[in-house]
Design a protein around this motif. Structure first.
Motif, PDB file in Angstrom:
ATOM      1  N   TYR A  36       0.797  -1.031   0.283  1.00  0.00           N
ATOM      2  CA  TYR A  36       0.170  -0.223   0.049  1.00  0.00           C
ATOM      3  C   TYR A  36       0.607   1.524  -0.137  1.00  0.00           C
ATOM      4  N   ALA A  37       0.733   1.874  -0.608  1.00  0.00           N
ATOM      5  CA  ALA A  37       1.459   3.212  -1.050  1.00  0.00           C
ATOM      6  C   ALA A  37       0.226   4.895  -0.893  1.00  0.00           C
ATOM      7  N   LEU A  38       1.540   6.133  -0.430  1.00  0.00           N
ATOM      8  CA  LEU A  38       0.030   6.889  -0.424  1.00  0.00           C
ATOM      9  C   LEU A  38       1.183   8.205   0.052  1.00  0.00           C
ATOM     10  N   PHE A  39       0.578   8.996  -1.287  1.00  0.00           N
ATOM     11  CA  PHE A  39       1.687  10.190  -1.741  1.00  0.00           C
ATOM     12  C   PHE A  39       1.151  11.364  -1.268  1.00  0.00           C
ATOM     13  N   THR A  40       0.993  11.841  -0.145  1.00  0.00           N
ATOM     14  CA  THR A  40       0.871  13.019   0.120  1.00  0.00           C
ATOM     15  C   THR A  40       1.647  14.499   0.316  1.00  0.00           C
ATOM     16  N   THR A  41       0.154  15.587  -0.163  1.00  0.00           N
ATOM     17  CA  THR A  41       1.084  17.214   0.092  1.00  0.00           C
ATOM     18  C   THR A  41       0.484  17.161   0.955  1.00  0.00           C
ATOM     19  N   ALA A 379      -0.508   4.359   6.877  1.00  0.00           N
ATOM     20  CA  ALA A 379       0.196   4.719   5.836  1.00  0.00           C
ATOM     21  C   ALA A 379      -0.585   5.912   6.574  1.00  0.00           C
ATOM     22  N   ASN A 380      -2.198   6.364   6.543  1.00  0.00           N
ATOM     23  CA  ASN A 380      -2.688   7.709   6.660  1.00  0.00           C
ATOM     24  C   ASN A 380      -2.547   8.048   7.933  1.00  0.00           C
ATOM     25  N   GLN A 381      -2.098   7.285   9.263  1.00  0.00           N
ATOM     26  CA  GLN A 381      -1.504   7.777  10.361  1.00  0.00           C
ATOM     27  C   GLN A 381       0.038   8.615  10.356  1.00  0.00           C
TER      28      GLN A 381
END
Length: 430
Positions: A36-41, A379-381
């Motif tokens: 699972y990958a999360l790319f966040t700005t 990932a979200n946390q």
């Protein structure tokens, strides 16, 4: 690449800040088949007044532009990115909150191809006036759908009372009128300001080889050119306690009244590990007062003042923090008065005792450890940047360290009558 070992949880993080400023964090969990990958700005709906990259004057863009931008990044000149992920066997999505925008995928195969697709499409904007205008109708329908959702209206009604000047009270998607003013130029200006690698982080968790994956990400980023990182200047209106609206209500087509009570935090909370500890203490306090192990909850439920819709939460993000307690209720006035009294007397509540605190802490630790089995949760946390180097892997010792006096202290400091607001939805005709 920095390696951080959490012996208690048997977890190892690998993190690196690349030359262009992008923070990359990898968490191998090779007992899972999924990655699972999360790319966040670090950019959300409240960031609508800022100094654009390379300029000196402050600008205010239309409300809802961060959410609009999230939608449009999936559309490219050669087609829809969702289709590309589908062909690679991945499930992709994105979301916009008050303070961040995240793009993600999960996959059990072709992880490298999917990861490169994720990074490349987010770092390659394509907007035209034609495609922007086409999207306005789609998002307008989404906004109208939420306008008809009573619980959504209840929550934003409370935010309007607590934060009448701060953009927090504006729907994340904006309004039908505000999105009609969005142009392709607006999107590019916001994109280049907030989507710089130095304002972003990439988190990958699951089945992966950290050394190999980090090198693949480095190679990908070396092929691209970015401007030099600049400090982003954002503006939020100053607010005072006098700005808080103590009560408001609306009438909608609901079967039962709905009521929510909120307390606005007005002091600047701590950051880093202390900030994470503060947020945890507030969550423990609410669980002590209103959780299913409390006498308060049983009395509220047995009296019929609340039902299964009852909920409570503490929200803490950059530039705002507040708590809220709400429920469907047959007696909204009695409900709000009862909850308000319980909040104002919280520091002296019979619920705040050593035995109850011990029970809540054990329960919270158990729930936290169970949640670490969810790649999405991790990932979200982890992608929230508010707490510096402190992460969800520091939660167990933080919970264990909380004392009863800590809870009484935050209760005494936070619960002030002038910081409280109530919002109610009544059935039409009442």
């Amino acid at each position: 690449m920095k390696k951080i070992v959490y012996d208690q949880l048997e977890e190892t993080l690998y993190t690196e800040t690349l030359d262009n400023g992008l923070t990359v964090t990898l968490l191998p969990k090779n007992e899972f088949h999924k990655t699972y990958a999360l790319f966040t700005t670090n950019y959300g709906s409240i960031d609508n007044t800022f100094v654009p990259l390379g300029k000196e004057e402050m600008v205010t863009v239309p409300d809802g532009i961060a959410h609009f931008l999230e939608h449009k990044l999936f559309e490219k000149e050669d087609g829809d990115v969702f289709q590309k992920f589908g062909k690679l066997g991945a499930s992709a999505n994105a979301f916009t909150s008050f303070t961040r925008t995240s793009y993600l995928f999960s996959s059990t195969e072709k992880v490298k191809e999917n990861l490169m697709t994720l990074i490349d499409f987010v770092q390659d904007p394509y907007f035209t006036e034609e495609t922007v205008n086409k999207e306005k109708g789609i998002i307008a329908q989404e906004i109208q759908m939420y306008d008809d959702e009573p619980d959504w209206r209840l929550f934003f009604g409370l935010l309007s009372n607590l934060y009448p000047k701060h953009p927090l009270h504006i729907d994340i998607a904006g309004t039908v009128d505000s999105i009609m003013d969005i142009t392709a130029d607006d999107l590019y200006e916001s994109y280049h300001t907030f989507y710089h690698p130095s304002n972003m982080n990439l988190f990958v968790v699951g089945k992966l080889d950290p050394e190999k994956m980090m090198q693949e990400i480095r190679d990908n980023q070396k092929k691209k050119q970015f401007s030099k990182p600049e400090y982003i200047v954002r503006y939020f209106p100053e607010e005072t306690v006098e700005d808080i609206k103590a009560y408001d209500s609306i009438s909608l087509s609901v079967n039962r009244p709905k009521s929510i009570i909120g307390v606005k935090g007005v002091k600047i909370p701590p950051t880093g590990r202390e900030g994470l500890a503060y947020k945890t203490k507030m969550s423990v306090l609410l669980s002590l007062l209103f959780g299913p192990t409390s006498k308060n909850y049983l009395e509220l439920y047995d009296s019929g003042l609340i039902d299964d819709s009852f909920s409570y939460d503490f929200t803490m993000e950059r530039s705002f923090h507040f708590l809220d307690v709400g429920s469907d209720t047959k007696e909204p006035e009695k409900f709000s008065k009862t909850i308000k009294d319980l909040l104002l007397t919280a520091k002296d509540s019979h619920e705040l005792n050593e035995e109850h605190l011990s029970l809540i802490k054990k329960k919270m630790i158990g729930q936290h450890l169970q949640s670490l089995n969810s790649l999405e949760y991790i990932a979200n946390q982890y992608s929230q940047e508010l707490f510096g180097e402190a992460t969800l892997f520091d939660m167990v010792p933080i919970i264990e360290s909380i004392q009863l006096e800590d809870i009484k202290e935050v209760a005494a400091e936070f619960m002030m009558e002038e910081h409280i607001s109530i919002f109610t939805i009544l059935p039409k005709g009442e």
